[in-house]
Scaffold this motif. Structure first.
Motif, PDB file in Angstrom:
ATOM      1  N   GLY A  65      51.619  42.808 -41.096  1.00 59.21           N
ATOM      2  CA  GLY A  65      52.256  41.722 -40.365  1.00 59.21           C
ATOM      3  C   GLY A  65      53.749  41.649 -40.563  1.00 59.21           C
ATOM      4  O   GLY A  65      54.432  40.894 -39.854  1.00 59.21           O
ATOM      5  N   ARG A  66      54.283  42.394 -41.525  1.00 54.11           N
ATOM      6  CA  ARG A  66      55.730  42.387 -41.791  1.00 54.11           C
ATOM      7  C   ARG A  66      56.381  43.734 -41.498  1.00 54.11           C
ATOM      8  O   ARG A  66      57.529  43.779 -41.067  1.00 54.11           O
ATOM      9  CB  ARG A  66      55.998  42.014 -43.247  1.00 54.11           C
ATOM     10  N   PHE A  67      55.676  44.822 -41.777  1.00 50.68           N
ATOM     11  CA  PHE A  67      56.218  46.169 -41.587  1.00 50.68           C
ATOM     12  C   PHE A  67      55.566  46.825 -40.382  1.00 50.68           C
ATOM     13  O   PHE A  67      54.379  46.597 -40.100  1.00 50.68           O
ATOM     14  CB  PHE A  67      55.943  47.039 -42.801  1.00 50.68           C
ATOM     15  N   LEU A  80      60.400  52.941 -40.271  1.00 47.20           N
ATOM     16  CA  LEU A  80      59.659  51.852 -40.897  1.00 47.20           C
ATOM     17  C   LEU A  80      60.498  50.588 -40.729  1.00 47.20           C
ATOM     18  O   LEU A  80      61.523  50.431 -41.394  1.00 47.20           O
ATOM     19  CB  LEU A  80      59.389  52.115 -42.382  1.00 47.20           C
ATOM     20  N   GLN A  81      60.077  49.741 -39.814  1.00 47.54           N
ATOM     21  CA  GLN A  81      60.736  48.466 -39.596  1.00 47.54           C
ATOM     22  C   GLN A  81      60.175  47.463 -40.592  1.00 47.54           C
ATOM     23  O   GLN A  81      58.962  47.236 -40.616  1.00 47.54           O
ATOM     24  CB  GLN A  81      60.523  47.978 -38.171  1.00 47.54           C
ATOM     25  N   MET A  82      61.032  46.896 -41.396  1.00 49.43           N
ATOM     26  CA  MET A  82      60.601  45.973 -42.446  1.00 49.43           C
ATOM     27  C   MET A  82      61.219  44.604 -42.194  1.00 49.43           C
ATOM     28  O   MET A  82      62.441  44.454 -42.229  1.00 49.43           O
ATOM     29  CB  MET A  82      61.021  46.507 -43.819  1.00 49.43           C
ATOM     30  N   ASN A  83      60.377  43.638 -41.916  1.00 46.53           N
ATOM     31  CA  ASN A  83      60.815  42.272 -41.660  1.00 46.53           C
ATOM     32  C   ASN A  83      60.302  41.341 -42.761  1.00 46.53           C
ATOM     33  O   ASN A  83      59.385  41.692 -43.503  1.00 46.53           O
ATOM     34  CB  ASN A  83      60.306  41.792 -40.305  1.00 46.53           C
ATOM     35  N   SER A  84      60.885  40.167 -42.826  1.00 48.25           N
ATOM     36  CA  SER A  84      60.474  39.154 -43.811  1.00 48.25           C
ATOM     37  C   SER A  84      60.372  39.758 -45.205  1.00 48.25           C
ATOM     38  O   SER A  84      59.373  39.571 -45.915  1.00 48.25           O
ATOM     39  CB  SER A  84      59.128  38.541 -43.397  1.00 48.25           C
ATOM     40  N   LEU A  85      61.388  40.463 -45.590  1.00 51.33           N
ATOM     41  CA  LEU A  85      61.358  41.170 -46.869  1.00 51.33           C
ATOM     42  C   LEU A  85      61.289  40.198 -48.039  1.00 51.33           C
ATOM     43  O   LEU A  85      61.842  39.091 -47.994  1.00 51.33           O
ATOM     44  CB  LEU A  85      62.581  42.068 -46.994  1.00 51.33           C
ATOM     45  N   LYS A  86      60.598  40.648 -49.075  1.00 54.15           N
ATOM     46  CA  LYS A  86      60.394  39.863 -50.288  1.00 54.15           C
ATOM     47  C   LYS A  86      60.958  40.625 -51.482  1.00 54.15           C
ATOM     48  O   LYS A  86      61.034  41.862 -51.451  1.00 54.15           O
ATOM     49  CB  LYS A  86      58.898  39.607 -50.495  1.00 54.15           C
ATOM     50  N   PRO A  87      61.320  39.931 -52.540  1.00 55.95           N
ATOM     51  CA  PRO A  87      61.824  40.642 -53.733  1.00 55.95           C
ATOM     52  C   PRO A  87      60.847  41.701 -54.244  1.00 55.95           C
ATOM     53  O   PRO A  87      61.283  42.746 -54.745  1.00 55.95           O
ATOM     54  CB  PRO A  87      62.006  39.505 -54.745  1.00 55.95           C
TER      55      PRO A  87
END
Length: 127
Positions: A65-67, A80-87
């Motif tokens: 759901g994020r990548f 690789l599209q990465m959205n809503s990235l987290k630490p």
């Protein structure tokens, strides 16, 4: 033959990055591709995989759901599209490929004979 990753960097939590993997020496019909990552002190883990010829994709649960993984066969590039990235996404990200007949891509996992690896690109997500 080589894979060259780009697009890593430093981003705040909630931000986005798009990783690219140039794969000029590989036929996208004959090879499957994957993105793996390794954080300090942790084992390398599969993030996402794709087979252009079959349309199969895999995402690890924590990135679903994020990548989004995709390929552009004309440009011989994997993204690789990465959205809503987290630490917790902070890691070195590696592009990899292997003969598609020797790579297993299912909804629940991805594995097999990944023969070629890129040098990696650092992704750092600040909180």
């Amino acid at each position: 033959v080589q894979l060259v990753e780009s697009g890593g960097g430093l981003v705040q939590a909630g931000g986005s990055l798009r990783l690219s993997c140039a794969a000029p020496g590989f036929s996208f019909d004959d090879y499957a591709f994957g993105w793996f990552r390794q954080a300090p002190g942790k084992e390398r883990e599969g993030v996402s995989c794709i087979s252009s010829s079959t349309g199969s994709t895999y995402y690890r649960d924590s990135v679903k759901g994020r990548f989004t993984i995709s390929t552009d066969s004309a440009k011989r590039t994997v993204y690789l599209q990465m959205n809503s990235l987290k630490p917790e996404d902070t890691a070195i990200y590696y592009c990899t490929t292997g003969p598609r007949d020797l790579i297993r891509i299912r909804y629940q996992d991805c594995g097999g004979r990944f023969n070629y690896w890129g040098q990696g690109t650092q992704v750092t997500v600040s909180s």
